[in-house]
Design a protein around this motif. Structure first.
Motif, PDB file in Angstrom:
ATOM      1  N   THR A  11      -7.402 -42.750 -17.550  1.00  0.00           N
ATOM      2  CA  THR A  11      -7.554 -44.191 -17.366  1.00  0.00           C
ATOM      3  C   THR A  11      -7.608 -44.904 -18.714  1.00  0.00           C
ATOM      4  O   THR A  11      -6.962 -45.948 -18.912  1.00  0.00           O
ATOM      5  N   ALA A  12      -8.355 -44.337 -19.650  1.00  0.00           N
ATOM      6  CA  ALA A  12      -8.410 -44.921 -20.992  1.00  0.00           C
ATOM      7  C   ALA A  12      -7.040 -44.844 -21.663  1.00  0.00           C
ATOM      8  O   ALA A  12      -6.622 -45.771 -22.368  1.00  0.00           O
ATOM      9  N   GLY A  13      -6.331 -43.736 -21.448  1.00  0.00           N
ATOM     10  CA  GLY A  13      -4.998 -43.597 -22.011  1.00  0.00           C
ATOM     11  C   GLY A  13      -4.031 -44.625 -21.446  1.00  0.00           C
ATOM     12  O   GLY A  13      -3.229 -45.219 -22.185  1.00  0.00           O
ATOM     13  N   ILE A  14      -4.092 -44.844 -20.134  1.00  0.00           N
ATOM     14  CA  ILE A  14      -3.238 -45.863 -19.507  1.00  0.00           C
ATOM     15  C   ILE A  14      -3.563 -47.240 -20.067  1.00  0.00           C
ATOM     16  O   ILE A  14      -2.668 -48.052 -20.321  1.00  0.00           O
ATOM     17  N   ALA A  15      -4.850 -47.506 -20.293  1.00  0.00           N
ATOM     18  CA  ALA A  15      -5.243 -48.802 -20.856  1.00  0.00           C
ATOM     19  C   ALA A  15      -4.613 -49.013 -22.228  1.00  0.00           C
ATOM     20  O   ALA A  15      -4.114 -50.105 -22.534  1.00  0.00           O
ATOM     21  N   VAL A  16      -4.627 -47.981 -23.054  1.00  0.00           N
ATOM     22  CA  VAL A  16      -4.010 -48.089 -24.387  1.00  0.00           C
ATOM     23  C   VAL A  16      -2.513 -48.350 -24.259  1.00  0.00           C
ATOM     24  O   VAL A  16      -1.938 -49.171 -24.989  1.00  0.00           O
ATOM     25  N   LEU A  17      -1.857 -47.669 -23.324  1.00  0.00           N
ATOM     26  CA  LEU A  17      -0.415 -47.844 -23.152  1.00  0.00           C
ATOM     27  C   LEU A  17      -0.074 -49.234 -22.615  1.00  0.00           C
ATOM     28  O   LEU A  17       0.930 -49.836 -23.023  1.00  0.00           O
ATOM     29  N   ALA A  58      -1.347 -61.919 -21.825  1.00  0.00           N
ATOM     30  CA  ALA A  58      -2.786 -62.083 -22.049  1.00  0.00           C
ATOM     31  C   ALA A  58      -3.586 -61.537 -20.875  1.00  0.00           C
ATOM     32  O   ALA A  58      -4.627 -60.889 -21.056  1.00  0.00           O
ATOM     33  N   VAL A  59      -3.095 -61.781 -19.660  1.00  0.00           N
ATOM     34  CA  VAL A  59      -3.764 -61.243 -18.463  1.00  0.00           C
ATOM     35  C   VAL A  59      -3.805 -59.730 -18.525  1.00  0.00           C
ATOM     36  O   VAL A  59      -4.842 -59.106 -18.255  1.00  0.00           O
ATOM     37  N   LEU A  60      -2.685 -59.093 -18.883  1.00  0.00           N
ATOM     38  CA  LEU A  60      -2.631 -57.640 -18.901  1.00  0.00           C
ATOM     39  C   LEU A  60      -3.435 -57.050 -20.055  1.00  0.00           C
ATOM     40  O   LEU A  60      -3.935 -55.922 -19.945  1.00  0.00           O
ATOM     41  N   ILE A  61      -3.571 -57.777 -21.142  1.00  0.00           N
ATOM     42  CA  ILE A  61      -4.441 -57.297 -22.216  1.00  0.00           C
ATOM     43  C   ILE A  61      -5.892 -57.230 -21.731  1.00  0.00           C
ATOM     44  O   ILE A  61      -6.626 -56.276 -22.024  1.00  0.00           O
ATOM     45  N   MET A  62      -6.317 -58.221 -20.944  1.00  0.00           N
ATOM     46  CA  MET A  62      -7.659 -58.164 -20.365  1.00  0.00           C
ATOM     47  C   MET A  62      -7.771 -57.060 -19.335  1.00  0.00           C
ATOM     48  O   MET A  62      -8.801 -56.387 -19.234  1.00  0.00           O
ATOM     49  N   VAL A  63      -6.696 -56.843 -18.568  1.00  0.00           N
ATOM     50  CA  VAL A  63      -6.690 -55.731 -17.607  1.00  0.00           C
ATOM     51  C   VAL A  63      -6.852 -54.404 -18.341  1.00  0.00           C
ATOM     52  O   VAL A  63      -7.610 -53.523 -17.911  1.00  0.00           O
ATOM     53  N   SER A  64      -6.132 -54.243 -19.454  1.00  0.00           N
ATOM     54  CA  SER A  64      -6.228 -52.997 -20.211  1.00  0.00           C
ATOM     55  C   SER A  64      -7.638 -52.801 -20.774  1.00  0.00           C
ATOM     56  O   SER A  64      -8.150 -51.678 -20.800  1.00  0.00           O
ATOM     57  N   TRP A  65      -8.266 -53.891 -21.210  1.00  0.00           N
ATOM     58  CA  TRP A  65      -9.636 -53.776 -21.713  1.00  0.00           C
ATOM     59  C   TRP A  65     -10.587 -53.345 -20.590  1.00  0.00           C
ATOM     60  O   TRP A  65     -11.439 -52.477 -20.789  1.00  0.00           O
ATOM     61  N   PHE A 121      -6.722 -37.810 -22.576  1.00  0.00           N
ATOM     62  CA  PHE A 121      -6.440 -39.104 -23.224  1.00  0.00           C
ATOM     63  C   PHE A 121      -5.254 -38.990 -24.184  1.00  0.00           C
ATOM     64  O   PHE A 121      -4.313 -39.792 -24.131  1.00  0.00           O
ATOM     65  N   VAL A 122      -5.284 -37.984 -25.061  1.00  0.00           N
ATOM     66  CA  VAL A 122      -4.226 -37.827 -26.060  1.00  0.00           C
ATOM     67  C   VAL A 122      -2.890 -37.526 -25.392  1.00  0.00           C
ATOM     68  O   VAL A 122      -1.855 -38.104 -25.763  1.00  0.00           O
ATOM     69  N   LEU A 123      -2.880 -36.644 -24.404  1.00  0.00           N
ATOM     70  CA  LEU A 123      -1.634 -36.319 -23.716  1.00  0.00           C
ATOM     71  C   LEU A 123      -1.074 -37.532 -22.982  1.00  0.00           C
ATOM     72  O   LEU A 123       0.147 -37.729 -22.932  1.00  0.00           O
ATOM     73  N   THR A 124      -1.957 -38.346 -22.396  1.00  0.00           N
ATOM     74  CA  THR A 124      -1.499 -39.556 -21.710  1.00  0.00           C
ATOM     75  C   THR A 124      -0.798 -40.500 -22.674  1.00  0.00           C
ATOM     76  O   THR A 124       0.275 -41.041 -22.382  1.00  0.00           O
ATOM     77  N   VAL A 125      -1.396 -40.679 -23.834  1.00  0.00           N
ATOM     78  CA  VAL A 125      -0.863 -41.638 -24.809  1.00  0.00           C
ATOM     79  C   VAL A 125       0.370 -41.091 -25.522  1.00  0.00           C
ATOM     80  O   VAL A 125       1.380 -41.782 -25.670  1.00  0.00           O
ATOM     81  N   VAL A 126       0.296 -39.849 -25.949  1.00  0.00           N
ATOM     82  CA  VAL A 126       1.325 -39.308 -26.843  1.00  0.00           C
ATOM     83  C   VAL A 126       2.472 -38.634 -26.091  1.00  0.00           C
ATOM     84  O   VAL A 126       3.638 -38.783 -26.466  1.00  0.00           O
TER      85      VAL A 126
END
Length: 570
Positions: A142-148, A362-369, A395-400
């Motif tokens: 979930t944190a990885g998806i937020a970063v993406l 901007a909406v999606l940046i708040m969603v990611s936060w 987390f790392v595998l999700t992002v990278v």
């Protein structure tokens, strides 16, 4: 993940909550509260549905179609009173990658396969199992998806003049760096205005939908000041004022095989997020959802969504919470929310053309936060090292690498660590007065054991994770006994690997001239060992109901062998 199924009939049936609620009586007062809640959620869902669709690499109307079709069916067929379904941030990354590699047609086939999997999950009654995916795994991806999601919004937030954004994380940021000099100041100002309005609304008037305020204020500013920024109308030509039509895709076996891993990821994400949303709703209301009914509804909704021009959908936690706080009483509120979006498409679609893409960014940046749940991520860093490893790796595998790989590796690693922990819970220890445990465990009650007899006890599940430790018992014994008694009164279960290890131990004892006796075998373990043939190998005459009978039999065996009764340790 935690959660409970409905009690009584709903624990074993597939009746949607809509039917059970209507059977219980549906009053005018309930309808009014559902109507008001549905109107509120519909307004909240409007910008989110379009924003998620655009971030996923498709057109805004596909997000609206998803919220209409899937949102209606999830409420109509689901197992929760309060669930609101539609497109969510969890799917943005996987949808973008599928469309980037296979086009929208590939996404349709992928989602149909995922929907079929969800139907099978529900019909096979494995909804409870999906909720047991480890917390570090869900937190990590979930944190990885937020970063993406955050990364995907930089182009529209800053108005960068660049072509399609690469899907890979590092390639994406390298492309941003290359186009850093193309920042559009009016676009950045509109995005900043929308973000400030969202933050201010959430801070000072939290009952008002913050995304709606941010998008509305930004749209008015663009119109009033005549700012030259990119809008839904300029990029997509607006939203058609018509409802979606049915389209059946073309399947090939090679195509299905190619898309199957992505389909499994979508199915798992849909199942996890929808059941997590139900659990949140249960915690807020004291209600109890039906996991299996919810999964079948998610499957049907995803199939219908893409057949009518939509994208994958699941239960949306934020919209479900909004529904509860707005007074929603039954699934009718979710159906009203879908009707509100239908009315917008039919009567107000031209207004969407004026929405600046920067405001949706901007909406999606708040969603990611919100999705990142940074406080939970940081709190898990104080957990055992194994949990930290699972979370950080996911987390790392999700992002990278890829969300599909991250989910599979995270679940597999968590399962292996769980098996190790369970094997450590099971103790194999000596029961004699003077003996100390040969294998790590805890000593049990002391017994008066004759010379030539060893008594050991298995305390906990006897499964494949414990088998290797058990097989080392005979090697660790300093003196080979003439009779070995294995107490199994605390062995709550025995699997096939445990039974096989017991048979191997029996053969070792027989080679060394040791008689193996079992005591206190539980009915469940006895049935397993009987089906596997283990009892026949050891001999039913060597299985006793308690350890006292086993010791008495050992004394007789030794007396017959030596002609005198053995001495007992004092």
């Amino acid at each position: 993940m935690a959660g409970t199924d409905n009690m009584g009939d709903e624990a074993t049936s597939f009746l949607p909550r809509t039917i059970t609620e209507l059977r219980a009586g549906y009053s005018t007062q309930k309808f009014i509260r559902d109507l008001l809640a549905g109107l509120t959620v519909g307004v909240v869902a409007l910008p989110l549905a379009m924003a998620f669709a655009i971030a996923s690499g498709t057109t805004p109307e596909r997000g609206l179609f998803t919220a209409i079709v899937a949102g209606f069916l999830i409420s109509l067929l689901g197992g929760s009173r309060y669930q609101i379904g539609g497109p969510t941030g969890a799917f943005v990354v996987i949808i973008y990658n599928v469309i980037y590699r296979h086009g929208y047609d590939g996404l349709v086939i992928t989602t149909l396969l995922a929907g079929a999997m969800l139907l099978i999950f529900g019909l096979c009654r494995i909804g409870v199992l999906i909720k047991y995916i480890p917390y570090p795994v869900t937190t990590g991806f979930t944190a990885g998806i937020a970063v993406l999601i955050f990364s995907s919004q930089m182009k529209d937030f800053f108005g960068l003049q660049m072509d399609a954004v690469p899907p890979e994380f590092f390639d994406k940021w390298m492309a941003y760096a290359e186009h850093l000099g193309t920042i559009n100041t009016p676009t950045l100002c509109v995005a900043g205005l929308a973000l400030a309005c969202i933050l201010a609304t959430r801070r000072f008037i939290p009952r008002v939908p913050a995304p709606v305020v941010g998008v509305a204020v930004a749209s008015l500013a663009v119109w009033a000041l005549g700012l030259q920024v990119e809008t839904i109308g300029s990029r997509f030509g607006g939203i058609p004022r018509e409802l979606p039509s049915f389209v059946w895709p073309t399947f090939t076996f090679a195509r299905v095989r190619e898309l199957l891993p992505d389909a499994m990821t979508i199915a798992l994400l849909a199942g996890i997020e929808s059941l997590l949303s139900c659990v949140v709703a249960d915690g807020m209301t004291g209600d109890k959802h039906n996991s299996n009914v919810e999964l079948t509804a998610q499957g049907a909704a995803n199939i219908a969504s893409v057949l009518f021009g939509g994208i994958p959908a699941t239960g949306a936690i934020a919209r479900t919470v909004t529904n509860i706080r707005s007074g929603g009483q039954t699934p009718v509120a979710g159906m009203v929310h879908a009707a509100v979006l239908v009315a917008f498409v039919l009567f107000l679609a031209p207004l969407a053309s004026f929405i600046p893409l920067a405001s949706l960014a901007a909406v999606l940046i708040m969603v990611s936060w919100d999705m990142s749940e940074l406080h939970k991520f940081l709190r898990l860093l104080r957990a055992p090292k194994s949990d930290i490893t699972v979370m950080c790796l996911t987390f790392v595998l999700t992002v990278v690498i890829d969300l599909t790989v991250a989910v599979y590796v995270g679940v597999m690693l968590a399962s292996l660590l769980f098996m190790r922990r369970m094997s450590e819970v099971t103790a194999i220890c000596s029961c004699a007065i003077d003996d100390k445990p040969v294998i790590q465990g805890r000593e049990t009650a002391e017994l008066a054991v004759p010379d030539g007899v060893q008594v050991y006890e298995i305390d906990g599940p006897f499964f494949f994770g414990v088998a290797d430790r058990f097989q080392s018992v005979s090697q660790a014994l300093q003196k080979q006994p003439e009779v070995f008694i294995l107490r199994m009164r605390k062995a709550t279960t025995v699997d096939s690997t445990g039974a096989n290890a017991l048979e191997a131990f029996y053969r070792t004892c027989r080679r060394r001239g040791t008689v193996l006796l079992l005591s206190g075998v539980r009915p469940a373990a006895r049935n397993m060992m009987q089906r596997f043939g283990t009892l026949d190998m050891i001999g039913r005459e060597n299985v006793f109901e308690n350890v006292d009978r086993a010791i008495e039999h050992a004394v007789r065996l030794l007396a017959n062998k030596h002609g005198v009764a053995p001495t007992v340790k004092k």
